[in-house]
Write an enzyme that holds these catalytic residues in place. Structure first.
Site, PDB file in Angstrom:
ATOM      1  N   ARG A 170       0.823  -1.216   0.000  1.00 15.52           N
ATOM      2  CA  ARG A 170       0.000   0.000   0.000  1.00 15.52           C
ATOM      3  C   ARG A 170       0.855   1.264   0.000  1.00 15.52           C
ATOM      4  O   ARG A 170       0.449   2.281  -0.566  1.00 15.52           O
ATOM      5  CB  ARG A 170      -0.940  -0.003   1.203  1.00 15.52           C
ATOM      6  CG  ARG A 170      -2.035  -1.027   1.024  1.00 15.52           C
ATOM      7  CD  ARG A 170      -3.097  -0.911   2.075  1.00 15.52           C
ATOM      8  NE  ARG A 170      -4.248  -1.693   1.695  1.00 15.52           N
ATOM      9  CZ  ARG A 170      -5.016  -2.354   2.546  1.00 15.52           C
ATOM     10  NH1 ARG A 170      -4.770  -2.301   3.839  1.00 15.52           N
ATOM     11  NH2 ARG A 170      -6.050  -3.042   2.114  1.00 15.52           N
ATOM     12  N   LYS A 196     -19.790 -16.747  -0.038  1.00 17.99           N
ATOM     13  CA  LYS A 196     -21.217 -16.531   0.208  1.00 17.99           C
ATOM     14  C   LYS A 196     -21.909 -15.699  -0.863  1.00 17.99           C
ATOM     15  O   LYS A 196     -21.374 -14.692  -1.313  1.00 17.99           O
ATOM     16  CB  LYS A 196     -21.373 -15.780   1.527  1.00 17.99           C
ATOM     17  CG  LYS A 196     -21.001 -16.581   2.739  1.00 17.99           C
ATOM     18  CD  LYS A 196     -21.338 -15.758   3.937  1.00 17.99           C
ATOM     19  CE  LYS A 196     -20.933 -16.426   5.222  1.00 17.99           C
ATOM     20  NZ  LYS A 196     -20.864 -15.413   6.286  1.00 17.99           N
ATOM     21  N   GLY A 256      -8.263  -8.398  -2.027  1.00 19.09           N
ATOM     22  CA  GLY A 256      -8.410  -9.513  -1.084  1.00 19.09           C
ATOM     23  C   GLY A 256      -8.071 -10.861  -1.673  1.00 19.09           C
ATOM     24  O   GLY A 256      -7.026 -11.043  -2.283  1.00 19.09           O
ATOM     25  N   GLY A 296     -13.045  -3.711   0.038  1.00 16.31           N
ATOM     26  CA  GLY A 296     -14.405  -3.240   0.348  1.00 16.31           C
ATOM     27  C   GLY A 296     -14.875  -2.173  -0.622  1.00 16.31           C
ATOM     28  O   GLY A 296     -16.008  -2.207  -1.112  1.00 16.31           O
TER      29      GLY A 296
HETATM   30  P1  AMP Z   1     -14.770 -14.379  -0.456  1.00 14.89           P
HETATM   31  O1  AMP Z   1     -14.037 -13.659   0.650  1.00 14.89           O
HETATM   32  O2  AMP Z   1     -16.248 -14.295  -0.384  1.00 14.89           O
HETATM   33  O3  AMP Z   1     -14.201 -14.041  -1.825  1.00 14.89           O
HETATM   34  O4  AMP Z   1     -14.490 -15.914  -0.208  1.00 14.89           O
HETATM   35  C1  AMP Z   1     -13.245 -16.503  -0.280  1.00 14.89           C
HETATM   36  C2  AMP Z   1     -13.284 -17.808   0.429  1.00 14.89           C
HETATM   37  O5  AMP Z   1     -14.238 -18.663  -0.176  1.00 14.89           O
HETATM   38  C3  AMP Z   1     -11.973 -18.532   0.375  1.00 14.89           C
HETATM   39  O6  AMP Z   1     -11.479 -18.646   1.684  1.00 14.89           O
HETATM   40  C4  AMP Z   1     -12.316 -19.905  -0.192  1.00 14.89           C
HETATM   41  O7  AMP Z   1     -11.676 -20.975   0.459  1.00 14.89           O
HETATM   42  C5  AMP Z   1     -13.806 -19.985   0.041  1.00 14.89           C
HETATM   43  N1  AMP Z   1     -14.448 -20.932  -0.896  1.00 14.89           N
HETATM   44  C6  AMP Z   1     -14.430 -20.884  -2.228  1.00 14.89           C
HETATM   45  N2  AMP Z   1     -15.061 -21.950  -2.747  1.00 14.89           N
HETATM   46  C7  AMP Z   1     -15.484 -22.715  -1.710  1.00 14.89           C
HETATM   47  C8  AMP Z   1     -16.207 -23.938  -1.601  1.00 14.89           C
HETATM   48  N3  AMP Z   1     -16.618 -24.602  -2.680  1.00 14.89           N
HETATM   49  N4  AMP Z   1     -16.474 -24.395  -0.354  1.00 14.89           N
HETATM   50  C9  AMP Z   1     -16.060 -23.734   0.749  1.00 14.89           C
HETATM   51  N5  AMP Z   1     -15.387 -22.559   0.698  1.00 14.89           N
HETATM   52  C10 AMP Z   1     -15.101 -22.051  -0.509  1.00 14.89           C
END
Ligand code: AMP
Length: 389
Positions: free
Chosen positions: A38, A198, A346, A369
């Site tokens: 950064r 999610k 991220g 974010g």
């Molecule tokens: P995000 O911060 O929403 O981009 O989520 C990233 C996280 O989603 C990472 O830590 C991944 O390990 C998790 N992730 C991605 N695909 C899967 C999956 N099929 N099952 C469980 N966790 C997942």
């Protein structure tokens, strides 16, 4: 209308306040910076302002000190690192406002780094009195902290009406240029790749991008909420049952825009080195941890034709190889496509880096974010507050 940029202002002999994002990760104890990414990202703006003959006041938050001075979240290590990177001294202020700081006004070519803005609760409260105190330190205000642009704080929004001139910095310009072009006027076909844990975190992003992109490729755990909404078996994959109706509605509204995985890498248990198999439908008792090879092939074919690609979130549990294969294959396809590619911060950035193709991506956002809110179509307060050209 584009925002007024630091390049549009005459900075010679002026005291320029630059809101930077020096929210760097520190090792326990707060003395050692574990990544100076950064700090490096703000160097072009700092160097530009110095070359124009300005005196610089740099200001940032670091961590969450909750309105109280905390030596473990001091910006002192940043002053030391910045001194090394610029090859010239960076003075450290004892605070960010007050008579001591006012006496330290930098002359042309000099740099003063203010202490952590969040040592004062007034920063996050966007307090007008505190905003006025910050504004009184300078002639010109520049916001280069894209990573904080989704926050309505004194240093990102509140002080702007009290300064004579305000503009965006070069990093902010670059972020806005790429994100605006990709979401408002993209070269087509425009493809979004969305993954991660999610659906609930990314509902607004999906809804907004559905209106913009030609195809939206879904992977990661969020795919299972959509597949279950279609009545497909998902075993014990991560699903948000309270979002099934919403997923159904999004699929109905999106027509053919949303693509879902055709096959999956499944395991009994989520751990590194777990035995896995590739299946078209997730069996009872198994869990989907990555997109399968048929999905990779289908998604890569879409990516190969794209002229613009927006990516946020991994396609699987990429932290645990070999369940990073889908994410890595797509990252390589994005790099090879020749499309303008914009990646959110991220985990998406980590995934691109682990695929070894970060230098082939047109723009990796410095604000996790903030870039998510931008992709969701939300106006960022720190951008809205800046004057237009
Ligand atoms: P995000 O911060 O929403 O981009 O989520 C990233 C996280 O989603 C990472 O830590 C991944 O390990 C998790 N992730 C991605 N695909 C899967 C999956 N099929 N099952 C469980 N966790 C997942």
């Amino acid at each position: 209308m584009p925002k007024r940029s630091i390049r549009d202002l005459d900075l010679k002999g002026k005291t320029v306040f630059i809101r930077v994002d020096f929210n760097v990760p520190l090792a326990p104890g707060g003395q050692e910076i574990t990544s100076d990414k950064r700090i490096r990202a703000s160097l072009p703006t700092i160097q530009y302002a110095l070359d124009q003959g300005a005196g610089l006041i740099l200001a940032s938050h670091l961590g969450r000190p909750k309105g109280k001075a905390n030596p473990e979240m001091s910006l002192k290590p940043v002053a030391a690192r910045l001194t090394q990177l610029l090859g010239r001294p960076v003075a450290m202020a004892p605070d960010c406002v007050g008579p001591e700081v006012e006496k330290m006004r930098p002359g042309a070519g000099q740099i003063l780094l203010l202490e952590n803005l969040r040592f004062h609760a007034e920063e996050e409260k966007n307090d007008p009195g505190f905003s006025k105190q910050l504004a009184a330190l300078c002639d010109v205000y520049v916001n280069d902290a894209f990573g904080s642009a989704h926050r309505e704080h004194a240093s990102t929004v509140g002080m702007i009406p009290f300064v004579r001139e305000a503009a965006s910095g070069l990093l902010m310009d670059k972020e806005l240029e790429y994100l605006t072009k990709a979401t408002k006027n993209p070269d087509r076909p425009c493809v979004a790749i969305l993954g991660g844990a999610k659906v609930s975190d990314k509902i607004e992003v999906i809804e907004n991008l559905m209106k913009v992109v030609d195809e939206l490729l879904i992977g990661g755990a969020m795919a299972y909420t959509f597949l279950k909404a279609q009545g497909k078996p998902v075993g014990k994959s991560l699903v948000e049952d309270d979002k099934l109706d919403l997923a159904k509605e999004l699929l109905a509204r999106s027509g053919k825009t949303i693509l879902l995985p055709l096959d999956h890498v499944v395991v009994d248990e989520l751990k590194e080195g777990a035995p896995f198999e590739v299946v078209a439908n997730v069996p009872e008792g198994k869990m989907g941890v990555d997109i399968g090879p048929a999905t990779v092939q289908a998604y890569c074919a879409v990516i190969a034709k794209a002229k613009t690609i927006i990516w946020n979130g991994p396609m699987g549990v990429f932290e645990k190889p070999p369940f990073d294969r889908g994410t890595v294959a797509l990252a390589k396809a994005v790099a090879a496509s020749g499309a303008v590619s914009v990646v959110g911060g991220g985990d998406s950035e980590k995934a691109i880096k682990s695929a070894g193709v970060a230098d082939k991506i047109s723009h990796i956002s410095t604000g996790g974010g903030a870039s998510m809110e931008f992709l969701a179509g939300i106006e960022l307060p720190g951008v809205a507050a800046l004057p237009e050209k």
